[in-house]
Scaffold this active site. Sequence first.
Site, PDB file in Angstrom:
ATOM      1  N   ILE A  31      90.281  28.128 -18.014  1.00 23.14           N
ATOM      2  CA  ILE A  31      91.174  28.656 -16.975  1.00 23.14           C
ATOM      3  C   ILE A  31      90.465  29.644 -16.056  1.00 23.14           C
ATOM      4  O   ILE A  31      90.904  29.865 -14.921  1.00 23.14           O
ATOM      5  CB  ILE A  31      92.416  29.304 -17.637  1.00 23.14           C
ATOM      6  N   ASN A  87      81.501  31.910 -29.425  1.00 24.84           N
ATOM      7  CA  ASN A  87      81.525  33.345 -29.697  1.00 24.84           C
ATOM      8  C   ASN A  87      82.309  33.629 -30.973  1.00 24.84           C
ATOM      9  O   ASN A  87      83.368  33.031 -31.193  1.00 24.84           O
ATOM     10  CB  ASN A  87      82.181  34.095 -28.525  1.00 24.84           C
ATOM     11  N   GLY A  93      82.563  38.805 -27.872  1.00 25.67           N
ATOM     12  CA  GLY A  93      83.478  38.490 -26.785  1.00 25.67           C
ATOM     13  C   GLY A  93      84.505  37.424 -27.106  1.00 25.67           C
ATOM     14  O   GLY A  93      85.138  36.887 -26.196  1.00 25.67           O
ATOM     15  N   SER A  95      87.857  35.950 -27.565  1.00 25.74           N
ATOM     16  CA  SER A  95      89.182  36.416 -27.152  1.00 25.74           C
ATOM     17  C   SER A  95      90.293  35.480 -27.606  1.00 25.74           C
ATOM     18  O   SER A  95      91.452  35.883 -27.655  1.00 25.74           O
ATOM     19  CB  SER A  95      89.238  36.586 -25.636  1.00 25.74           C
ATOM     20  N   HIS A 100      86.133  27.352 -30.313  1.00 30.00           N
ATOM     21  CA  HIS A 100      85.959  26.525 -29.121  1.00 30.00           C
ATOM     22  C   HIS A 100      84.508  26.584 -28.698  1.00 30.00           C
ATOM     23  O   HIS A 100      83.887  27.646 -28.697  1.00 30.00           O
ATOM     24  CB  HIS A 100      86.868  26.998 -27.979  1.00 30.00           C
TER      25      HIS A 100
HETATM   26  P1  5GP Z   1      86.158  33.361 -25.820  1.00 30.54           P
HETATM   27  O1  5GP Z   1      86.123  34.639 -25.036  1.00 30.54           O
HETATM   28  O2  5GP Z   1      87.158  33.447 -26.949  1.00 30.54           O
HETATM   29  O3  5GP Z   1      84.814  32.866 -26.271  1.00 30.54           O
HETATM   30  O4  5GP Z   1      86.642  32.243 -24.810  1.00 30.54           O
HETATM   31  C1  5GP Z   1      87.988  32.058 -24.513  1.00 30.54           C
HETATM   32  C2  5GP Z   1      88.025  31.266 -23.234  1.00 30.54           C
HETATM   33  O5  5GP Z   1      89.296  30.687 -23.128  1.00 30.54           O
HETATM   34  C3  5GP Z   1      87.792  32.112 -21.990  1.00 30.54           C
HETATM   35  O6  5GP Z   1      86.695  31.583 -21.262  1.00 30.54           O
HETATM   36  C4  5GP Z   1      89.119  31.999 -21.243  1.00 30.54           C
HETATM   37  O7  5GP Z   1      88.942  31.930 -19.845  1.00 30.54           O
HETATM   38  C5  5GP Z   1      89.714  30.730 -21.796  1.00 30.54           C
HETATM   39  N1  5GP Z   1      91.173  30.712 -21.855  1.00 30.54           N
HETATM   40  C6  5GP Z   1      91.977  31.693 -22.337  1.00 30.54           C
HETATM   41  N2  5GP Z   1      93.268  31.326 -22.257  1.00 30.54           N
HETATM   42  C7  5GP Z   1      93.273  30.080 -21.729  1.00 30.54           C
HETATM   43  C8  5GP Z   1      94.334  29.177 -21.403  1.00 30.54           C
HETATM   44  O8  5GP Z   1      95.517  29.426 -21.581  1.00 30.54           O
HETATM   45  N3  5GP Z   1      93.961  27.973 -20.860  1.00 30.54           N
HETATM   46  C9  5GP Z   1      92.660  27.642 -20.659  1.00 30.54           C
HETATM   47  N4  5GP Z   1      92.410  26.435 -20.125  1.00 30.54           N
HETATM   48  N5  5GP Z   1      91.641  28.477 -20.961  1.00 30.54           N
HETATM   49  C10 5GP Z   1      91.942  29.679 -21.483  1.00 30.54           C
END
Ligand code: 5GP
Length: 114
Positions: A31, A87, A93, A95, A100
């Site tokens: 997103i 991550n 980082g 989140s 994923h």
């Molecule tokens: P992390 O920080 O956990 O490694 O990556 C989480 C990723 O998920 C981030 O790049 C963020 O932009 C993406 N993300 C978070 N919420 C959503 C969502 O509701 N839809 C999509 N398509 N991506 C999301």
Amino acid sequence: MRDCIFCSIAAKKTQAPLVYEDDAVAAFEDINPQAPVHVLVVPKKHIPTTLDLETADRELIGRLFEVGNRIARERGIAERGFRMVMNTNPEAGQSVYHIHLHILGGRQMHWPPG
Ligand code: 5GP
Ligand code: ZN
């Protein structure tokens, strides 16, 4: 799992369209893209972090990378180069607590990462 955004997306319960799907894996656009190509590849099974992986998940993890390669080839970034990132926990980082694999490419990547 209830209240997990990536479980919802993988189960097509949200508006986010899938760019890849099979019985165990789904992929969709990030997103908030950090590169011209930024796709997330997830298992349909809810696994909070890499630390929760079990021996039975070995094949599943391999499939995440296979799908990542497939997306990189489809998007034309395979030969140029791309990055696969997962991550784990806050200082890295993470989140969203459903593992994923980030597939990032289409621009020059830097090292070390921030
Ligand atoms: P992390 O920080 O956990 O490694 O990556 C989480 C990723 O998920 C981030 O790049 C963020 O932009 C993406 N993300 C978070 N919420 C959503 C969502 O509701 N839809 C999509 N398509 N991506 C999301
Ligand atoms: Zn989940």
